[in-house]
Structure formats: C-alpha cells, structure tokens
Enzyme design. Structure first.
Site: not given
Lengths: 630, 323
Positions: B171, B258-260
């Site tokens: 997060r 995909n957050r990275g």
C-alpha cells in the site's frame, strides 16, 4: 503503580563527585538527558536516586514534581487513561481519568524499578514517549496531543540486557552504573542507618552546596566548541551505533558538565569527563595522544624541577648499581616489534551492553502477541488491556458497565422499561491477555550421536509444528562441548522456537560425556512442573528424544557433578531407561524417539522408545560423500 | 459524518526545521514526491533507531502545513478513534453526536503512523481496507455511512521489531531504507545543527530573536514554494517516453502486480516536476527506482528489511541502456 512516600530523618547527599549524583544533576539541567538507565543498582539505591532526582528537579523548575512507579502489572488503561466514575457528581456521572502517563504536561519522574520486568503496554508506552517531541493519545473517544514532560529513571541488571529490546534500551539517553555507589564500607553504612532511622524509612535531602551548584548551573549556558564535537565523535566512531542519539547524549552531558564548572564553552575535556561518567572507554588514538602529552609534560617538569632532577639522578644511580650487579649481554640480533599501547586505566563497564550481548529476547517482543482463536480466551495470562467482546468469556465487568453507562441517558429515552441499567451486547468488554502457550515441545538432544546422520531435516518438522502451534520450547542439551559441568545436561527454555538462543543451542558441538539419564531427568522434572504444578496452561506436550541411548554417566554422578571412581558399565544406560519409565507414566505427553541408527548397540534407541512408550522414527544416515572427513 | 475539523496542535513543540536536516536525501525526496503527487500512495520509512525518521516526518509536515504537526495515529489508538465513534461527553448529556476518527481528520493531508510495525493487527486491517478502496465505510454503533478519504500515509518503523505484512507494504507507494551515512563531515554537521537548535530554541522560548531559526524558517518557506510549484507543473510533465522502461524495470525486479510500475512512473513524473523539467527521462526513473520497487520484490517476504544493493543500481542502468 505504587507511589512511594518516604518519611523520617534525612541524609544529605553531599558528594557531587559520585557518578550517580553527578549524572542525575546533569540530567536535571539538561532536559534531553531526562531518560536515565541505571545498571546493576539495588532497589534502595534506585529509590534514593529517584527521590534525589525529584528534589533536584523541584529546585530547578520551582514546581512540585511527583514520582510514578511502573511495574509488571500496568495495562494500557492504567497507563493512558479510561472512563471512570466522577468524583464530583454534578452534570455527568463519568469522567475521563487520565492514566499514569496520560495527557498531562506536568513534570513527573517515572520510575521503573526493573526494566526487564516491565509490562508489554508499559514497554510500548516507553517507545512512544521517551525522547519524542510530542505525545499523542487517541483512546476511547478521548483525543489529546501534548508536549510530554516526563523524566524517566529505570533500573536494569546487565545480566538481563540480552532479554530486552535494543529499540527500548536505545530510548534511554543517559546510562549510569549503580555499582559505584555500593562500593562503600557496609558496616559503617549499616551503623549509620541504625543510628539515623527509627522507623525504617528515611529521606534524602540535598546539601546546600549541591543546591547552589544546581541553581547556578541551571542559569548558565555553555556552547559546544568544535574540538568538543570532534572529541564526541571520536568516542563513538568505532561503535556499531547507526543513529546519533549516543553522540548527542555524550555532548549534551559534556555541556551540562561544563555548566556545572561555570564555563561558557564546552571543551574536549568536558567530553572526556562526560565519557568517564557513563563509562565510555577512551579510544586508543586519544589515549596515545594523552600519553604523549603527559610524557612531554613530565619531561618539561623534569627540566625545571630541581627536586625531580635529584630524584631522577638517584633512580639512575640505583639502576646503574643494579646493572653492575647483574651483567646483561646484548643479543646477537635485534628485532623491532610494532609499538603497542598499554592501557593503564581500569577497565570500565560498557554503557551500551546491548551491542555486545547475544540476543535472547523474544522475536518482535514489542508487538502485542498474536492470537490463535479470536472467539475465545483461556482466561489466563497477564492482563494487558481491555477489548470488545463477542462471547461472554473473561468479561471485564467494570469496563463493561462503564461502556454501557455512556449510553444510558440515550437508551432510557427510547426504552419504555424502568430498568436502571440497559446493557447491550456491544457494551461487553473482556480482558485482553498476553498469550500463554498451551503446547510445549520438549527436545532432548544428545549431541554425541549426531555425526553422520541427517538429524536437522528430521527435527525440522517438529520445530515447524511448534511454530505453527505457537508452542513454547524446552531444549535439553546432552553432551555438549564447552560446558562448565560436563557431567550434567543443560536446559534452555523459551516462549517460542523463534527465540535466537534456541537456534544457537541447536548448533552446539559435541563434548565427551553423555549424561543422557540426567537429560531425561531434567525433561521429567520440566514435564511434571508444566503439567501438574499450579495453574499451568500447558495442555499438550510433544517430547522428542534424539539419542543413540548410549548414556555413559550415571544419574547420581550427574546430580553430584562428580566423576565416577569406578567403571560405569551400563549404569548410565540403565538409569536413562529407568527415568524413561517414569516419563511414560505422565499423561498428555506424546513421545517420539529419533533413532540415529548407530553402528553399535543398535537396540538401545529401540529399548529407550519402549521404556518411554514412544513412537520411533529413523533418521537417514548421511551418504559417505556428504560426511566431512578430517 | 461531520466534516473533519482541524486538530489544534500546540506550536510550542520543538521540532527541528526541515531545512536543517542534513543528508537523508532519499528520505527527503520520498516525502517531497508524495507531497507533489499524493496519489503515489504514501511513504514507508524503515530504519534503525536514532536515524531521525520521526523528526524528518514531523519537520516536513510542520513545513508544508503552516506549523501544524501531522495527524498522528499512535500505537495506543483504539478503533473508535481511528474510524470514529459517538462523542462520549455529548452522549452523557443526552445529545448523541458523532465524532470523526483520525482517518477523516487526515483527509487531503498526511496521516503519520509512528512505529507502524507495532500497531495492533485490527487497526492495521482497518488502514488496509481504507487504503485499498480509498473509502471509509463505518458500520458500527448504529451508524452506517461511507465517504472518500484521500490521505497520504506515512509510516516509520524499526525493522528490528518485526516487519509489515506484504499487503500493507504494497500500500505504500515509496519505501526508504533509512541509514545514517558514515561521512564524518555530514555527521558533524548533523550534531552541530541539532545542538545549535537546542540552544536557539531555548533563546526563542525566552522571547529572544534567533537568526539561526529565522534563516531555517526562511529556507523552509522557499522549499514549500518550490514544492507547490512542482505540484502545479506535475500535469504538464510528459511521462510517455519512460513508460516502457518502468514496465521493463518492474519485470526485471520480479515485482508482483501492476502497482510497482505505476508508482514508478508517477514518482519519475513527480521528480521531473520537482526538477522543473518538461519531460520525465530515464535519469529520473533511475533516481526513484529503488524507492518504488525495493519493497515489492519477492525477497522482501523473507526479510524485515528492504535491501537495495549497488548491483541493483547496476541492473537498473543495464535495463536503461538495454532499452
């Protein structure tokens, strides 16, 4: 949580040279140093120190300073505050009662008699409050943010440091030793005590001289010089200290020391004094430099002082005389050895012992313990707080009633019944308790039979079981090397398998003796204690014995720690089997013998398993190419 | 739910001005990027004791929020103060009134959690839910409401006391492994600044003028203006050219989800805006790569500390050159 009231005749604290008094005086005039940890102090010394400090702070701040004691029973509610019955019943029957550390900017001395026995909520509170610019409270509808004005004084034995979180220890800026104060004539001290006290309590008063020094130093300022900064950094350059707290503490202590000397600048000498006060060793470069300075001073004194010249001449004559009596022949060749500085100062006790001791604390020791079953609680274990309850077990009745009381006014409006108390299920509160393990893994490990077998792979599944079940562990080491009593087994206990000393214990090397009977006897005593004594929480025991059964020390010899005078024959083996029979009688114990499949006496592990009534699991042998040949 | 009222914070609390913090370039960059673009998702500062993590966060908040301290979620917080609950004083007066929790107080601001790894599990779960959806849903004590709560989560932790769950780690947009450099000149300057600040603060408390603190305040105000300018420029920065590079880096470092790559692209864009550049380049990506990727690598699940080595930096450069 007891508050100490001391009365009786007074004893003036005169000696500013005493490190403890000097340290407390420095912390009085320097607020950044008001978190003091005293090592190895006895309870009376700590109490005296607390009383002295309260008085010093009262004098310098001109306010009333109270002391508060923290111990092993403090809960979050008692520390931070909770809703309680109002003392002045006017508009509302309940008030927010601030806790011991709660929303209060008043100057207080928080005394922790033994840091290693402090409760988990108290340790967490220390982490939040000590050294922090600001304190926050967000509990049960209450919100506060204030500049904390607490002074911390904790005692701790150096022996216990390995069980404490370095994170917690690091919060204490000033480290002092309580031992120096004990180094006095005990008979005289006892005589004084009898002559001055008639009701077994006494007050410590500040001497006028000390009072004057404190007041004068409090008004003084002493800026840090460049050389003092450099010296401060030199002292801690080689420590594995990652932050700046230690350097800052040393320099602030030096600054306070300079203020006591009534100087407006803090010099390198003040840093040396401060370092000496807390027990920091002088770095070897500084010692070498100091020796050179001393030498040059002596030489210059020799040049000017006639008396010294005479003394030197006399010494020289004496040496010449001795040389005449004892002929010395020069060596054929000379070897120049590198110069080495010889430390002539007495060894000091490291103020940061956490850097050098092995870690033996619980893993993540400052976290609230995880719970297996949220819906139930065993109703045992120390209370660490209150939480909402969904099941009517272990109900904290006072908290439940107080919770419901908040809503009575509103509920009575909407409810037609004349009931004096309307309780809803959402009001239920229960005790939050520290977890007490209900399962125990007892591991008897015979280190003399581990060669040539894949014991770690087999043992792993039992350790995994202990981890998954959050079981406590008891490791009994049989036949390890480097042990003071090699005829005896050694016991290591821990709350969980994650404790580093368990891992270290498993990696010990083998010794010569195999006190298997004593190891099993230790296991028997432990199991009896954990299963049968008091309000024990252990419900299930997994007993794992890894041994080839070839005990060679009779139980009696192990107990007396005496080497046998005559041939042992099978006495070590028979004693082990006899103890194993006793273990078999215990209920709730599931035993397993891990058989290393020895070349000789192959039947012994099987006989041991039969005596224990245990299952047997064979450990695969290492293939020949896997064995490290010497 | 009532509109969150700003918390009154005493201004007499001595916090080292942000411009007096020496070194700690990654830490400062991460906080500044999160301020320029709050959608980055917050910052986690992990480092050993005494490295100045908490001081840096408080100093930064004080600088950007006109002397106010950040909304702080302490480890003693109870659930009702986090998500809100009935005001007890009002309840006792037969006047039920809802009191907002910290999550609402921190709306469009910075929510600071000191020692986040010591936070109680159920509080962590609440934060996880809110950060995952951006919505605070309250369904308790007869209250049932939901509202948007955009805030920048900033957490500090000491990895010696255990790590964070991977879900919570993910997060945080950026993570900084805070260390203190061994450069003696920097160390000396840090000690000087802190000790001088002590003396000067005492002076100011006595009502005397402090040139040292006035200068620091001036430098802080100048930096805030720069950051506000970068905030405005953010949308104008073109990031298209580096998007394939962000994907390639995320793949190379085996980042899950995909957050990275998204965070990496946003961080590079924010950094370009801070540098007053019209376009994000590979150079900008290289600078922020460790902040965006280190805590999302599979190795993090086995360790409490994110480890970003020189070899990782070399790998970033190899990917840039290869692309």
């Amino acid at each position: 949580m007891a508050r100490v009231t001391i009365s009786g005749k007074s004893q003036p604290a005169e000696n500013f040279q005493q490190p403890l008094i000097q340290g407390l005086a420095c912390a009085t005039i320097q607020p950044s140093l008001r978190s003091v940890l005293i090592f190895d102090s006895s309870p009376p010394i700590l109490q005296t120190a607390a009383e002295l400090w309260v008085k010093m702070l009262s004098v310098t701040t001109q306010t009333e300073v109270k002391s508060v004691y923290l111990g092993s029973a403090d809960t979050e509610e008692s520390l931070w505050g909770s809703l309680t019955l109002s003392h002045t019943y006017k508009n509302q029957p309940f008030d927010w009662q601030s806790g011991l550390l709660g929303n209060n900017s008043a100057l207080r001395v928080i005394v922790i008699p033994d840091l290693s026995r402090i409760s988990l909520p108290a340790a967490r509170a220390c982490i939040s409050l000590i050294g922090s610019e600001v304190a926050h409270l967000e509990r049960h509808g209450h919100q506060a943010c204030w500049k904390s004005n607490l002074c911390w004084l904790a005692g701790c034995s150096r022996e216990q440091v390995k069980f404490l979180s370095p994170h917690l220890l690091d919060r204490f800026a000033l480290r002092l030793s309580g031992q120096n104060s004990q180094a006095c004539d005990h008979t005289t001290a006892l005589r004084n005590w009898f002559s001055t006290s008639n009701n077994f309590t006494q007050t410590v008063e500040l001497s006028n001289k000390l009072l004057q020094r404190l007041q004068s130093a409090h008004r003084k300022e002493a800026h840090i010089s460049k050389e003092a900064l450099d010296r401060g950094m030199a002292y801690l350059a080689k420590s594995n200290n990652q932050g700046f707290r230690r350097e800052l503490a040393l320099l602030r202590l030096a600054q306070a020391r300079a203020r006591f000397s009534e100087l407006s600048e803090t010099t390198a000498q003040h840093v040396d004094l401060a370092a000496g006060l807390i027990g920091l060793e002088k770095p070897s470069e500084l010692l070498y430099e100091q020796t050179l300075n001393t030498r040059s001073q002596i030489l210059s004194r020799d040049d000017t002082s006639e008396g010294n010249n005479t003394l030197a001449r006399e010494n020289k004559e004496k040496t010449t005389e001795t040389n005449r009596l004892q002929p010395v022949y020069p060596s054929d060749s000379t070897i120049e050895l590198p110069s080495e500085f010889i430390k002539i100062h007495e060894s000091k006790q490291d103020p940061y012992p956490e850097d050098s001791v092995s870690t033996e604390r619980e893993a993540a020791s400052l976290r609230f313990p995880p719970r297996h079953f949220y819906q139930s609680t065993p109703g045992r274990g120390p209370i660490i707080g209150i939480e909402p309850a969904t099941m009517p077990y272990d109900i904290a009745w006072v908290s439940t009633l107080l919770e419901s009381a908040k809503y009575q006014a509103v509920r009575s409006k909407t409810n037609s019944s004349k009931s004096p108390l309307i309780l809803h299920s959402t009001d239920l509160r229960r005790y939050r308790r520290a977890i007490e393990p209900e399962q125990l893994l007892t591991l008897v490990l015979d280190y003399t039979c581990l060669k040539n077998c894949q014991w770690k792979e087999v043992l792993l599944s039992y350790l995994q079981w202990a981890y998954i079940e959050r079981a406590s562990i008891c490791l009994i080491q049989v036949g390890i090397a480097r042990i003071s009593k090699e005829l005896q087994a050694k016991k290591i206990t821990a709350q969980s398998v994650l404790v580093p000393r368990v891992q270290a214990g498993l990696n010990e090397s083998a010794g010569l003796a195999t006190p298997l009977a004593h190891g099993l006897d230790l296991a028997l005593q432990t199991l009896r204690h954990d299963l049968q004594h008091g309000r024990s929480t252990v419900r299930q025991v997994m007993l794992v014995i890894l041994s080839d059964g070839r005990g060679n020390v009779p139980l009696e010899n192990s107990r007396k720690n005496e080497k046998p005078n005559q041939l042992v024959n099978r006495r070590g083996i028979e004693d082990a089997l006899s103890v194993a029979e006793q273990i078999r009688q215990l209920k709730q114990v599931e035993a397993v013998v891990l058989n290393p499949q020895p070349k000789y006496c192959k039947d012994l592990p099987i006989r041991l398993a039969q005596a224990l009534g245990a299952k047997i699991e064979n450990i695969p042998s290492l293939k020949s190419w896997e064995v490290n040949e010497p | 739910m009532a509109k969150a009222t700003p918390k009154t914070v005493p201004t007499t609390i001595p916090v080292l001005p942000y411009s007096l913090i020496v070194g700690q370039e990654s830490l400062k960059l991460a906080l500044e990027l999160a301020y320029i673009m709050p959608r980055l998702g917050g910052v986690l500062l992990s480092g050993h004791r005494g490295t100045g993590k908490s001081t840096a966060v408080r100093a930064f908040a004080q600088m950007v929020y006109n002397g106010e301290l950040p909304v702080t979620l302490p480890i003693n917080a109870t659930e009702d103060r986090v998500i809100g609950g009935w005001d007890i004083k009002e309840m006792l007066q037969k006047n039920p009134k809802w009191k907002d929790g910290l999550l609402l107080e921190a709306r469009n601001k910075l929510l600071y959690v000191d020692e986040i790894n010591l936070l109680d599990d159920h509080i962590v779960n609440i934060i996880l839910d809110v950060t995952a959806t951006g919505k605070l849903v309250v369904a308790r004590d007869g209250q049932s409401e939901s509202c948007d709560v955009p805030f920048t989560l900033v957490g500090t932790m000491n990895p010696e006391e255990g790590g964070l769950r991977p879900q919570l780690l993910d997060r945080f947009g950026l993570m900084v492994n805070v260390t203190t450099g061994s450069d003696s000149i920097n160390r000396l300057q840090i000690l000087k600044n802190v000790l001088t600040f002590d003396d000067e603060w005492t002076k100011r408390e006595r009502g005397e003028k402090s040139v040292f603190l006035d200068q620091a305040d001036k430098a802080d105000r100048q930096l805030v203006r720069q950051l506000q300018g970068a905030q405005k420029r953010f949308r104008q920065v073109n990031v298209d050219a580096v998007l394939p590079l962000c994907v390639a880096l995320a793949t190379e470092f085996e980042v899950e989800g995909n957050r990275g790559e998204r965070v990496l692209a946003i961080a590079a864009r924010a950094y370009a805006a801070k540098e007053n550049q019209p376009e994000a380049t590979a150079k900008h990506v290289a600078v922020v790569a460790s902040l965006a990727l280190q805590h999302r690598r599979p190795a993090m699940a086995q360790s409490n500390e994110a480890i970003w080595t020189d070899e990782d930096d070399d790998l970033v450069h190899q990917v840039i050159e290869g692309g």
